[in-house]
Design a protein around this motif. Structure first.
Motif, PDB file in Angstrom:
ATOM      1  N   HIS A 180       0.830  -1.198   0.000  1.00 59.23           N
ATOM      2  CA  HIS A 180       0.000   0.000   0.000  1.00 59.23           C
ATOM      3  C   HIS A 180       0.871   1.258   0.000  1.00 59.23           C
ATOM      4  N   ALA A 181       1.921   1.281   0.816  1.00 56.03           N
ATOM      5  CA  ALA A 181       2.803   2.450   0.898  1.00 56.03           C
ATOM      6  C   ALA A 181       3.513   2.720  -0.426  1.00 56.03           C
ATOM      7  N   LYS A 182       3.909   1.681  -1.132  1.00 56.44           N
ATOM      8  CA  LYS A 182       4.572   1.864  -2.426  1.00 56.44           C
ATOM      9  C   LYS A 182       3.606   2.450  -3.446  1.00 56.44           C
ATOM     10  N   ALA A 183       2.363   1.959  -3.464  1.00 56.83           N
ATOM     11  CA  ALA A 183       1.353   2.514  -4.380  1.00 56.83           C
ATOM     12  C   ALA A 183       1.075   3.976  -4.032  1.00 56.83           C
ATOM     13  N   LEU A 184       0.944   4.279  -2.743  1.00 57.94           N
ATOM     14  CA  LEU A 184       0.677   5.649  -2.314  1.00 57.94           C
ATOM     15  C   LEU A 184       1.834   6.577  -2.669  1.00 57.94           C
ATOM     16  N   THR A 185       3.049   6.095  -2.559  1.00 58.11           N
ATOM     17  CA  THR A 185       4.228   6.897  -2.908  1.00 58.11           C
ATOM     18  C   THR A 185       4.249   7.203  -4.402  1.00 58.11           C
ATOM     19  N   LEU A 206      11.117   2.292  -1.586  1.00 56.90           N
ATOM     20  CA  LEU A 206      11.737   1.086  -2.136  1.00 56.90           C
ATOM     21  C   LEU A 206      11.103   0.760  -3.488  1.00 56.90           C
ATOM     22  N   ALA A 207      11.819   0.044  -4.322  1.00 55.18           N
ATOM     23  CA  ALA A 207      11.284  -0.364  -5.625  1.00 55.18           C
ATOM     24  C   ALA A 207      10.023  -1.197  -5.445  1.00 55.18           C
ATOM     25  N   GLY A 208       9.090  -1.047  -6.396  1.00 53.44           N
ATOM     26  CA  GLY A 208       7.853  -1.824  -6.354  1.00 53.44           C
ATOM     27  C   GLY A 208       6.606  -0.975  -6.471  1.00 53.44           C
ATOM     28  N   GLY A 209       6.753   0.346  -6.489  1.00 57.71           N
ATOM     29  CA  GLY A 209       5.624   1.236  -6.730  1.00 57.71           C
ATOM     30  C   GLY A 209       5.718   1.770  -8.141  1.00 57.71           C
ATOM     31  N   VAL A 210       4.677   1.572  -8.947  1.00 60.15           N
ATOM     32  CA  VAL A 210       4.712   2.034 -10.339  1.00 60.15           C
ATOM     33  C   VAL A 210       3.438   2.785 -10.684  1.00 60.15           C
ATOM     34  N   MET A 211       3.580   3.732 -11.592  1.00 59.59           N
ATOM     35  CA  MET A 211       2.417   4.408 -12.150  1.00 59.59           C
ATOM     36  C   MET A 211       2.284   3.978 -13.602  1.00 59.59           C
ATOM     37  N   PHE A 212       1.046   3.820 -14.037  1.00 61.12           N
ATOM     38  CA  PHE A 212       0.768   3.410 -15.410  1.00 61.12           C
ATOM     39  C   PHE A 212      -0.638   3.878 -15.749  1.00 61.12           C
TER      40      PHE A 212
END
Length: 129
Positions: A51-56, A85-91
């Motif tokens: 969740h934190a990676k998506a929010l970032t 950390l790696a693992g949050g992406v926008m698309f």
């Protein structure tokens, strides 16, 4: 029903082939949780990290892997809702709306590429037979 829900199986298959333990969180263009899915077994912190990676990715409008080497910025931001950390992406979905995906696995070196693969699976226009 959101068409992305029809593609969860494809994303789940891709992630399961890469790693047996993962959590995946998807936020819509307003930063609200659209869906969350996970493997049967997860690490204790994976749900929070996904969740934190998506929010970032949403808050900073960029993939979290891009924060590597920006120690000053990362250190200055003390908000624990974010994860650099790696693992949050926008698309973008097939209609062009932005989406934000956060992925956490027990093999963090794979998180960025696995997140990209999951995003691609979620937005694929291919028909499943």
């Amino acid at each position: 029903m959101n068409p992305l829900y029809n593609r969860i199986g494809a994303a789940h298959s891709i992630l399961t082939n890469l790693n047996s333990r993962y959590c995946c969180c998807l936020l819509n263009s307003a930063g609200e949780e659209l869906m969350f899915f996970r493997s049967n077994k997860i690490l204790a912190a994976s749900e929070t990290l996904a969740h934190a990676k998506a929010l970032t990715a949403y808050a900073f409008q960029r993939n979290t892997v891009e924060f590597a080497g920006e120690d000053g910025l990362v250190t200055a931001i003390k908000d624990t809702r974010f994860c650099f950390l790696a693992g949050g992406v926008m698309f973008h979905d097939p209609s062009g709306h932005p989406l934000y995906l956060g992925l956490s696995t027990d093999r963090p070196e794979l998180d960025h590429q696995a997140a990209l693969d999951a995003a691609k699976a979620l937005t694929s226009q291919e028909r499943r037979s």
